[in-house]
Motif scaffolding. Sequence first.
Motif, PDB file in Angstrom:
ATOM      1  N   ALA A   1       0.820  -1.107  -0.214  1.00  0.00           N
ATOM      2  CA  ALA A   1       0.177   0.013   0.041  1.00  0.00           C
ATOM      3  C   ALA A   1       0.865   1.174  -0.081  1.00  0.00           C
ATOM      4  N   GLU A   2       2.270   1.246   0.476  1.00  0.00           N
ATOM      5  CA  GLU A   2       2.814   2.239   0.648  1.00  0.00           C
ATOM      6  C   GLU A   2       3.229   2.766  -0.732  1.00  0.00           C
ATOM      7  N   LYS A   3       3.221   1.935  -1.733  1.00  0.00           N
ATOM      8  CA  LYS A   3       3.507   2.412  -3.217  1.00  0.00           C
ATOM      9  C   LYS A   3       2.439   2.228  -4.096  1.00  0.00           C
ATOM     10  N   SER A   4       1.335   2.083  -3.524  1.00  0.00           N
ATOM     11  CA  SER A   4       0.072   2.096  -4.298  1.00  0.00           C
ATOM     12  C   SER A   4      -0.955   3.074  -4.094  1.00  0.00           C
ATOM     13  N   ASP A   5      -1.532   3.611  -5.078  1.00  0.00           N
ATOM     14  CA  ASP A   5      -2.735   4.441  -4.911  1.00  0.00           C
ATOM     15  C   ASP A   5      -4.150   3.858  -4.285  1.00  0.00           C
ATOM     16  N   TYR A   6      -4.178   2.362  -4.557  1.00  0.00           N
ATOM     17  CA  TYR A   6      -5.296   1.708  -4.074  1.00  0.00           C
ATOM     18  C   TYR A   6      -5.035   0.547  -3.313  1.00  0.00           C
ATOM     19  N   GLY A   7      -4.178   0.771  -2.234  1.00  0.00           N
ATOM     20  CA  GLY A   7      -3.911  -0.240  -1.194  1.00  0.00           C
ATOM     21  C   GLY A   7      -2.895  -1.374  -1.533  1.00  0.00           C
ATOM     22  N   ASP A   8      -2.863  -2.501  -0.830  1.00  0.00           N
ATOM     23  CA  ASP A   8      -2.113  -3.632  -0.931  1.00  0.00           C
ATOM     24  C   ASP A   8      -2.613  -4.309  -2.368  1.00  0.00           C
ATOM     25  N   VAL A   9      -1.655  -4.626  -3.070  1.00  0.00           N
ATOM     26  CA  VAL A   9      -1.976  -5.319  -4.452  1.00  0.00           C
ATOM     27  C   VAL A   9      -1.220  -6.668  -4.320  1.00  0.00           C
ATOM     28  N   TYR A  10      -2.114  -7.797  -4.512  1.00  0.00           N
ATOM     29  CA  TYR A  10      -1.989  -9.239  -4.378  1.00  0.00           C
ATOM     30  C   TYR A  10      -2.283  -9.992  -5.653  1.00  0.00           C
ATOM     31  N   SER A  11      -1.116 -10.478  -6.242  1.00  0.00           N
ATOM     32  CA  SER A  11      -1.235 -11.239  -7.549  1.00  0.00           C
ATOM     33  C   SER A  11      -1.473 -12.949  -7.182  1.00  0.00           C
ATOM     34  N   ILE A  12      -2.288 -13.455  -7.884  1.00  0.00           N
ATOM     35  CA  ILE A  12      -2.860 -15.011  -7.726  1.00  0.00           C
ATOM     36  C   ILE A  12      -2.196 -15.838  -8.970  1.00  0.00           C
ATOM     37  N   GLU A  13      -1.517 -16.943  -8.637  1.00  0.00           N
ATOM     38  CA  GLU A  13      -1.194 -17.734  -9.709  1.00  0.00           C
ATOM     39  C   GLU A  13      -1.810 -19.248  -9.407  1.00  0.00           C
ATOM     40  N   ASN A  14      -1.690 -19.860 -10.530  1.00  0.00           N
ATOM     41  CA  ASN A  14      -2.474 -21.237 -10.464  1.00  0.00           C
ATOM     42  C   ASN A  14      -3.702 -21.302 -10.021  1.00  0.00           C
ATOM     43  N   ALA A  15      -4.541 -20.305 -10.532  1.00  0.00           N
ATOM     44  CA  ALA A  15      -6.191 -20.030 -10.306  1.00  0.00           C
ATOM     45  C   ALA A  15      -6.567 -19.628 -11.465  1.00  0.00           C
ATOM     46  N   ASP A  16      -7.888 -20.155 -11.632  1.00  0.00           N
ATOM     47  CA  ASP A  16      -8.564 -19.897 -12.973  1.00  0.00           C
ATOM     48  C   ASP A  16      -9.560 -18.363 -12.640  1.00  0.00           C
ATOM     49  N   LYS A  17      -9.536 -17.953 -11.466  1.00  0.00           N
ATOM     50  CA  LYS A  17     -10.370 -16.920 -10.667  1.00  0.00           C
ATOM     51  C   LYS A  17     -10.142 -16.376  -9.734  1.00  0.00           C
ATOM     52  N   VAL A  18     -10.404 -15.168  -9.271  1.00  0.00           N
ATOM     53  CA  VAL A  18     -10.281 -14.738  -7.824  1.00  0.00           C
ATOM     54  C   VAL A  18     -11.556 -15.161  -7.146  1.00  0.00           C
ATOM     55  N   GLU A  19     -11.181 -15.663  -5.860  1.00  0.00           N
ATOM     56  CA  GLU A  19     -12.157 -16.225  -5.076  1.00  0.00           C
ATOM     57  C   GLU A  19     -11.788 -15.635  -3.693  1.00  0.00           C
ATOM     58  N   VAL A  20     -12.705 -14.830  -3.150  1.00  0.00           N
ATOM     59  CA  VAL A  20     -12.230 -14.120  -1.681  1.00  0.00           C
ATOM     60  C   VAL A  20     -13.732 -14.577  -0.890  1.00  0.00           C
ATOM     61  N   ARG A  21     -13.201 -15.230   0.531  1.00  0.00           N
ATOM     62  CA  ARG A  21     -14.162 -15.361   1.538  1.00  0.00           C
ATOM     63  C   ARG A  21     -13.868 -14.167   2.569  1.00  0.00           C
ATOM     64  N   ILE A  22     -14.789 -13.621   3.011  1.00  0.00           N
ATOM     65  CA  ILE A  22     -14.646 -12.743   4.163  1.00  0.00           C
ATOM     66  C   ILE A  22     -15.642 -13.102   5.220  1.00  0.00           C
ATOM     67  N   SER A  23     -14.926 -13.358   6.314  1.00  0.00           N
ATOM     68  CA  SER A  23     -15.737 -14.026   7.842  1.00  0.00           C
ATOM     69  C   SER A  23     -15.408 -12.848   8.603  1.00  0.00           C
ATOM     70  N   ALA A  24     -16.650 -12.281   9.401  1.00  0.00           N
ATOM     71  CA  ALA A  24     -16.612 -11.158  10.319  1.00  0.00           C
ATOM     72  C   ALA A  24     -16.412 -11.746  11.721  1.00  0.00           C
ATOM     73  N   VAL A  25     -15.655 -11.152  12.409  1.00  0.00           N
ATOM     74  CA  VAL A  25     -15.156 -11.638  13.723  1.00  0.00           C
ATOM     75  C   VAL A  25     -16.062 -10.486  14.471  1.00  0.00           C
ATOM     76  N   LYS A  26     -16.246  -9.306  14.274  1.00  0.00           N
ATOM     77  CA  LYS A  26     -16.836  -8.433  14.603  1.00  0.00           C
ATOM     78  C   LYS A  26     -17.537  -7.430  13.425  1.00  0.00           C
ATOM     79  N   LEU A  27     -18.426  -6.537  13.895  1.00  0.00           N
ATOM     80  CA  LEU A  27     -19.125  -5.874  13.103  1.00  0.00           C
ATOM     81  C   LEU A  27     -18.238  -4.963  12.051  1.00  0.00           C
ATOM     82  N   ALA A  28     -18.405  -4.934  10.694  1.00  0.00           N
ATOM     83  CA  ALA A  28     -17.520  -4.444   9.745  1.00  0.00           C
ATOM     84  C   ALA A  28     -18.175  -4.080   8.408  1.00  0.00           C
TER      85      ALA A  28
END
Length: 283
Positions: free
Chosen positions: A186-213
């Motif tokens: 994020a220190e070098k990007s205007d849009y936060g941390d940038v993550y690259s994904i290899e060995n995958a056909d698509k991006v899959e994200v799962r978000i589990s809340a511990v508290k309200l978010a």
Amino acid sequence: MSKPFEELKRARNEKRMSLVQVAEMTGIDTEYLAALENAEFSLLPDPLYVRGFIRRYAKTVGVNAKPILDAYREWEQEVNFIEETNQQVSLPSRSSRYQKNRKAGWKSPGSAIEKFKTLNVKKKRILVSSAVFLILAASAVIWLIIDKVYSGAETVQLNQSSSSAPDSSSAAMVKKRPVVRLAQPAEKSDYGDVYSIENADKVEVRISAVKLAEIQVRSGGPTGEKIAEKTLRAKKTEMFSDPKWLSLRVDHPDHVKIYVNGVLIDTSKQKEVSLYQLKIKEK
């Protein structure tokens, strides 16, 4: 997965009962009843409660609870398997990266150059001579290794029989695990941390809340189409996917667990609003 749960809705409609009536008879909130009918497990509380909900609902509308419980347990096992896998691999948080650099006493390359400048002429000559000798010695060793490898490779190729060839069917059984890397902090990007994904056909994200978010998800990048903007309560989980790129905004990253293609992104120390760009690596 939803077919066993559709029996609940079918039986309720046959008895001409509304969700409100079932809620009054079972003591289960109407939103949970609707989530059961649609197999929307991310909208339900802890599995311990859900199994009780299934039994009560099934009994009220007169259907067999066992097939529904079996289907729900199958889903639980899949989620638990993912959780166990995720615990093995995780990426460091932004704050931990800072701490690691400070503990290591990281200094810029310029500091080494300045130290070299302060040495007298005799010491400089010794250092330069030693470096040249090491470079020449390393080059000789490398050439010897290369020559040995190539000569050995030719021998194997000539003597190798067809029976020793790798089994293509068994090789196909081995599936590479997705690799998630921090491509740009994020220190070098205007849009936060940038993550690259290899060995995958698509991006899959799962978000589990511990508290309200509060979360916001966009398809195709930070200026792409908004596909979700919602409040996640504790113990709630949401899943999103995109062929190439998901942009995620979280107001309290320390209140959620973010899994990207089975890899946990450590946000436990991030308390401020943060952006995350999750992209399939271009081949």
